[in-house]
Write an enzyme that holds these catalytic residues in place. Structure first.
Site, PDB file in Angstrom:
ATOM      1  N   ASN A 248     -11.283  -2.167  -5.573  1.00  0.00           N
ATOM      2  CA  ASN A 248     -10.101  -1.490  -5.976  1.00  0.00           C
ATOM      3  C   ASN A 248     -10.391  -1.267  -7.917  1.00  0.00           C
ATOM      4  O   ASN A 248     -10.641  -0.530  -8.552  1.00  0.00           O
ATOM      5  CB  ASN A 248      -9.288  -2.001  -6.742  1.00  0.00           C
ATOM      6  CG  ASN A 248      -8.122  -1.636  -5.325  1.00  0.00           C
ATOM      7  OD1 ASN A 248      -7.281  -3.230  -4.977  1.00  0.00           O
ATOM      8  ND2 ASN A 248      -8.244  -1.351  -4.488  1.00  0.00           N
TER       9      ASN A 248
ATOM     10  N   ASP B  19       0.809  -1.330  -0.158  1.00  0.00           N
ATOM     11  CA  ASP B  19      -0.205   0.595   0.529  1.00  0.00           C
ATOM     12  C   ASP B  19       1.047   1.676   0.214  1.00  0.00           C
ATOM     13  O   ASP B  19       1.304   1.210  -0.022  1.00  0.00           O
ATOM     14  CB  ASP B  19      -0.722   0.115   1.301  1.00  0.00           C
ATOM     15  CG  ASP B  19      -2.038   0.683   0.984  1.00  0.00           C
ATOM     16  OD1 ASP B  19      -2.539   1.381  -0.261  1.00  0.00           O
ATOM     17  OD2 ASP B  19      -3.374   1.082   2.037  1.00  0.00           O
TER      18      ASP B  19
HETATM   19  C1  IPE Z   1      -5.692  -2.895  -0.379  1.00  0.00           C
HETATM   20  O1  IPE Z   1      -4.722  -1.025  -0.531  1.00  0.00           O
HETATM   21  C2  IPE Z   1      -5.489  -3.683  -1.801  1.00  0.00           C
HETATM   22  C3  IPE Z   1      -3.929  -3.409  -2.367  1.00  0.00           C
HETATM   23  C4  IPE Z   1      -3.452  -3.437  -1.782  1.00  0.00           C
HETATM   24  C5  IPE Z   1      -4.494  -4.103  -3.180  1.00  0.00           C
HETATM   25  P1  IPE Z   1      -6.318  -0.734  -0.602  1.00  0.00           P
HETATM   26  O2  IPE Z   1      -5.431   0.933  -0.278  1.00  0.00           O
HETATM   27  O3  IPE Z   1      -7.060  -0.821  -1.607  1.00  0.00           O
HETATM   28  O4  IPE Z   1      -6.867  -0.064   0.828  1.00  0.00           O
HETATM   29  P2  IPE Z   1      -8.356   1.040   1.198  1.00  0.00           P
HETATM   30  O5  IPE Z   1      -9.081   0.984   0.005  1.00  0.00           O
HETATM   31  O6  IPE Z   1      -7.325   2.074   1.812  1.00  0.00           O
HETATM   32  O7  IPE Z   1      -8.732  -0.305   2.343  1.00  0.00           O
HETATM   33  C1  IPE Z   2      -1.007   0.449  -2.808  1.00  0.00           C
HETATM   34  O1  IPE Z   2      -1.586   1.533  -2.930  1.00  0.00           O
HETATM   35  C2  IPE Z   2      -1.364  -0.457  -4.870  1.00  0.00           C
HETATM   36  C3  IPE Z   2      -3.204  -0.679  -5.389  1.00  0.00           C
HETATM   37  C4  IPE Z   2      -4.063  -0.802  -4.405  1.00  0.00           C
HETATM   38  C5  IPE Z   2      -3.810  -1.251  -6.304  1.00  0.00           C
HETATM   39  P1  IPE Z   2      -2.844   2.549  -3.581  1.00  0.00           P
HETATM   40  O2  IPE Z   2      -2.650   2.543  -5.012  1.00  0.00           O
HETATM   41  O3  IPE Z   2      -3.458   2.199  -2.642  1.00  0.00           O
HETATM   42  O4  IPE Z   2      -2.029   3.517  -3.445  1.00  0.00           O
HETATM   43  P2  IPE Z   2      -2.301   5.093  -2.317  1.00  0.00           P
HETATM   44  O5  IPE Z   2      -3.330   4.105  -0.564  1.00  0.00           O
HETATM   45  O6  IPE Z   2      -3.621   5.599  -2.347  1.00  0.00           O
HETATM   46  O7  IPE Z   2      -1.209   6.294  -1.523  1.00  0.00           O
HETATM   47 MG    MG Z   3      -3.777   2.873  -0.604  1.00  0.00          MG
END
Ligand code: IPE
Ligand code: IPE
Ligand code: MG
Length: 247
Positions: free
Chosen positions: A69, A21
């Site tokens: 997502n 994340d």
């Molecule tokens: C969780 O991260 C999913 C992945 C790392 C693929 P998100 O960034 O989507 O989670 P939330 O929305 O902050 O809970």
């Molecule tokens: C995790 O990073 C990757 C995926 C969920 C695909 P994020 O895209 O959630 O990054 P933040 O949480 O917005 O910084």
């Molecule tokens: Mg995220």
């Protein structure tokens, strides 16, 4: 002291799961679009995969795209799907060189055709590798997995193939997409968020959690070593009391 030397190689987790994340916030910090963060996140995937394999970890599961997502802006979703295709084709040779087998969990049929195809090829081309299994959680959610497992088992019960009394924890575990894998002993989440976001809900019943404040593109070998050291300093009691645990 060198962090790596502090790791007891005899007591490594067999399975480490990671919620990667912070790609978006990392990009924002650098004044770049979110996809720039995802691209840099791929570099971390490479480094952590190699590090885990070198240490002797058997399963590494990476949460790459959750069912939720899909609600992101269309442009970001298609950029991630394209990045997956490019990365899968590019990394196959390295996976083979490192004797790493690719596997995926999630509702793979609903992925874009090109992503599904790249994934299937990657899995087929690395199927004989034995050092480590790299599991990509793609279009995955823990609740989805429990639902699909329940449907499979209900079908077997209704067809008279499975007696209702045999529908126990073992049967549910065996119907999940992670059926042939050990449960993760350690789960890491980067970027300072302290939640599970629908990842491995069933499997994490007794998993140790390590939260790192570092955004995924900045998460390196040393952070991974630190997580393992943290894990090795925990006492896993599984409901017992400390005095009952053999140290
Ligand atoms: C969780 O991260 C999913 C992945 C790392 C693929 P998100 O960034 O989507 O989670 P939330 O929305 O902050 O809970
Ligand atoms: C995790 O990073 C990757 C995926 C969920 C695909 P994020 O895209 O959630 O990054 P933040 O949480 O917005 O910084
Ligand atoms: Mg995220």
């Amino acid at each position: 002291m060198d962090l790596k030397l502090q790791i007891d190689l005899e007591r490594l987790p067999h399975h480490v799961a990671i919620i990667m994340d912070g790609n978006g916030r990392w990009a924002k910090k650098h004044g770049k679009p979110r996809i720039f963060g995802h691209r840099n996140g791929v570099k971390t995937v490479r480094e952590i995969t190699e590090t885990a394999a070198e240490l002797g970890i058997s399963y590494l599961t990476l949460y790459a795209f959750s069912t939720e997502n899909w609600s992101r802006p269309k442009r970001e979703v298609s950029a991630i799907m394209q990045l997956l295709v490019d990365t899968l084709y590019k990394e196959i040779n390295t996976l083979n060189k490192n004797d790493i087998r690719l596997k995926a969990i999630g509702e793979l049929h609903s992925l874009p055709a090109s992503t599904h195809k790249a994934l299937k090829e990657g899995i087929a081309n690395t199927a004989a590798n034995q050092r480590m299994t790299l599991v990509l959680a793609l279009n995955y959610s823990g609740r989805w997995d429990i639902v699909q497992a329940s449907q499979k088992l209900a079908q077997q019960v209704s067809e008279g193939l499975l007696p209702l009394e045999a529908l126990d924890e073992h049967a549910i575990q065996g119907a999940l997409s992670t059926a042939d894998m050990p449960e993760p002993e350690l789960l890491i989440r980067t970027s300072g968020e302290h939640r599970l976001s629908n990842f491995l809900l069933w499997e994490c019943a007794y998993t140790e959690f390590h939260f790192s404040p570092v955004f995924w593109p900045d998460f390196g070998k040393e952070h991974f070593y630190q997580a393992l050291i943290d894990f090795q300093n925990r006492e896993r009691r599984f409901g017992k009391i400390s005095e009952q645990i053999i140290h």
